[in-house]
Enzyme design. Structure first.
Site, PDB file in Angstrom:
ATOM      1  N   LYS A 102      -2.512  -0.913  -9.509  1.00 41.98           N
ATOM      2  CA  LYS A 102      -2.725  -0.012  -8.378  1.00 41.98           C
ATOM      3  C   LYS A 102      -4.177   0.440  -8.391  1.00 41.98           C
ATOM      4  CE  LYS A 102      -0.970   4.259  -8.045  1.00 41.98           C
ATOM      5  NZ  LYS A 102      -0.003   5.326  -7.737  1.00 41.98           N
ATOM      6  N   GLY A 132      -2.654   4.539  -3.157  1.00 39.27           N
ATOM      7  CA  GLY A 132      -3.468   3.408  -3.561  1.00 39.27           C
ATOM      8  C   GLY A 132      -2.877   2.082  -3.121  1.00 39.27           C
ATOM      9  N   ARG A 176       0.856  -1.175   0.000  1.00 40.08           N
ATOM     10  CA  ARG A 176       0.000   0.000   0.000  1.00 40.08           C
ATOM     11  C   ARG A 176       0.889   1.221   0.000  1.00 40.08           C
ATOM     12  NH1 ARG A 176      -5.196  -1.069   3.952  1.00 40.08           N
ATOM     13  NH2 ARG A 176      -5.938  -2.916   2.868  1.00 40.08           N
ATOM     14  N   GLY A 177       0.587   2.155  -0.869  1.00 37.40           N
ATOM     15  CA  GLY A 177       1.405   3.346  -0.999  1.00 37.40           C
ATOM     16  C   GLY A 177       0.625   4.596  -0.701  1.00 37.40           C
ATOM     17  N   VAL A 216      -1.593  -1.697  -4.132  1.00 39.96           N
ATOM     18  CA  VAL A 216      -0.924  -2.276  -5.299  1.00 39.96           C
ATOM     19  C   VAL A 216      -0.982  -3.796  -5.206  1.00 39.96           C
ATOM     20  CG1 VAL A 216       1.197  -2.348  -6.671  1.00 39.96           C
ATOM     21  CG2 VAL A 216       0.620  -0.284  -5.372  1.00 39.96           C
ATOM     22  N   ASP A 275       6.709  13.178  -3.149  1.00 38.39           N
ATOM     23  CA  ASP A 275       6.992  12.098  -2.209  1.00 38.39           C
ATOM     24  C   ASP A 275       8.124  11.218  -2.728  1.00 38.39           C
ATOM     25  OD1 ASP A 275       6.861  10.495   0.019  1.00 38.39           O
ATOM     26  OD2 ASP A 275       5.097   9.379  -0.626  1.00 38.39           O
TER      27      ASP A 275
END
Length: 507
Positions: free
Chosen positions: A57, A41, A37-38, A43, A146
């Site tokens: 994603k 979203g 998880r990023g 993945v 990021d």
């Protein structure tokens, strides 16, 4: 949304809440299992219809702005170190599934955490091309926002790819939220400033520090000098990293300058991946990579790695970095084009906005049948069988995307990576920044006929009028009259999800 029993990992990284998600069902793809998880979203690993591994994603509908930026950037920028978008599929729940390259080498963060730190030459290999990619994003008016260890992915040869553009923003956009990964956010952003290209450079400097030491850096004035913390580092590398981490944004180099400074600071070395206890496979990969590099144009060091780092020689990279400085005006141009295009409502160049039109209308013959009319976008011979109905279906899908402001829904009308998708997403970003909505606008397809076929592209000549509508924004409602549009040429392509618009041109 129809789901499988697979469940994603339990927590989110970045700015989103911890939410449990079941695996999506995306037509044509077999979801294998969760990857991560990023910041924008969940993945999943999956297998494409071709049998190739991909990553999917899933972006929540509530994060439509994230999907907007990712679709816009991946649709219009091609870079050898940017994760490639294959396809985007809108899900019944309102979420969107982005089908991306699957990079099985893990992340820079996972490698550093497994090994403790990287060698100076490995840092050059990983971060110099990422800095070059950032420079290209900045020139296009996009701030990543990021840059962090888990947002730089690796293939099995250790080649780096920048990911998670869903947390990026168009230059000049303001937000009350400071986004990013703790320890890698520039000090001015922590204090509430808008992220800029300079804050991306700071994040990249923090990432370099992390790679060399195993920890994120402390703030300037508190941290020790990198050269004192890690004795024996090349002085030029220490200077490049310390320069990127300067407290004042104006004192930092541009991403292009940082890319060149990193490259010239030490000889590049192959990155040794960490993968459980399988030392044999890691060694085999490294030997294969070295052999390929030698075949490309060198025996070791920079010469051997030039072909791998960007699939172009580093001499070409030098020229590209020099050209990047001249691209700064492009960012201004992009923002200007977006601002000017907000007022356009006709479907010329993909610049219309509308509230939802009625559902795609079927032909008279099918309307007499009790069975529901098929979605003509899914019919193989739709351009020949019913070009008017096909264009109406595409126009209805486009109207829905503009009405809701959810960029994910543009995948129902525009082809992945197409000029139409790039323009639509850019303009929709401008509409959202202006806090405008287009109320009551409908597309009326007056005529449509096939005028050409070339390989996989079918060109349809269409006339699409717009109805009276209201532009609603912070300054109130602005009525717009109905207009009759000139004919346009729609270049249509058949994707895995059906017929989509690749480009729109004047007839």
């Amino acid at each position: 949304m129809e789901t499988a029993r697979l469940t994603a990992p339990p927590t989110y990284a970045g700015r989103h809440r911890a939410v449990d998600h079941d695996a999506p069902r995306v037509a044509g793809y077999e979801v294998v299992g969760p990857l991560a998880r990023g910041g924008s979203g969940t993945v999943w690993s999956a297998t494409a219809p071709s049998g190739d591994p991909v990553a999917i994603k899933v972006v929540p509908a509530t994060d439509a702005d994230d999907a907007l930026v990712e679709l816009a950037v991946l649709g219009r920028i091609t870079d050898p170190h940017l994760v490639r978008l294959h396809e985007a599929v809108a899900l019944p729940s309102g979420e969107v599934a982005l089908v991306l390259d699957h990079l099985p080498g893990g992340t820079v963060g996972s490698v550093v955490r497994a090994r403790g730190h990287l060698a100076a030459g490995e840092v050059v290999t990983v971060l110099s091309p990422i800095a070059s990619t950032l420079a290209r994003l900045h020139a296009a008016g996009v701030v990543h926002g990021d840059v962090s260890p888990d947002n730089v992915l690796l293939d099995l040869d250790g080649r780096p790819f920048l990911a998670d553009l869903g947390v990026a923003r168009i230059a000049g956009e303001r937000s009350a939220e400071a986004r990013g990964t703790e320890g890698f956010v520039a000090p001015e952003v922590v204090l509430g400033a808008v992220p800029t290209a300079a804050s991306d450079v700071h994040a990249l400097g923090a990432l370099a520090w992390f790679c060399l030491t195993g920890d994120a850096p402390d703030l300037a004035g508190v941290r020790v000098r990198l050269g004192d913390l890690v004795p024996g580092l090349p002085g030029a590398l220490v200077e490049a990293v310390e320069g990127a981490l300067r407290l004042r944004p104006e004192g930092r180099p541009g991403a292009d300058e940082l890319a060149l400074a990193l490259f010239e600071s030490a000889p590049a070395e192959p990155l040794l991946l960490a993968g459980g206890g399988d030392d044999v496979s890691l060694l085999t990969r490294r030997i294969r990579a070295a052999a390929r590099a030698e075949a490309v144009g060198g025996t070791s060091g920079r010469a051997g790695w030039a072909g791998r780092l960007g699939r172009v020689g580093w001499v070409a990279l030098r020229h590209r970095l020099a050209r990047t400085r001249t691209w700064a005006g492009a960012a201004v141009a992009v923002v200007a084009v977006v601002s000017l295009a907000v007022a356009a409502v006709s479907w010329v160049g993909g610049l219309g906005e509308s509230e939802p039109s009625s559902a795609p209308r079927a032909s008279q013959a099918s309307s007499r049948s009790p069975a529901p009319a098929p979605d003509l976008r899914l019919v193989a011979d739709a351009p020949v069988r019913d070009p008017v109905g096909l264009v109406r279906a595409l126009a209805a899908a486009r109207a829905d995307a503009w009405a809701t402001g959810i960029a994910a829904r543009l995948v129902e009308v525009d082809a992945p990576g197409s000029p139409a998708l790039a323009r639509d997403t850019e303009v929709l970003a401008g509409v959202q920044r202006a806090r405008q909505r287009y109320v009551g606008l409908t597309f009326v397809v007056r005529e449509a006929s096939v005028v050409g076929e070339d390989a996989d592209v079918v060109t349809v000549r269409a006339r699409i009028d717009t109805g009276a509508h209201v532009v609603r924004g912070p300054r109130g409602d602005e009525p717009r009259p109905a207009t009759s549009a000139a004919p346009v040429l729609l270049d249509l392509v058949r994707t895995g999800s059906g017929w989509r618009v690749r480009d729109v041109r004047s007839a």
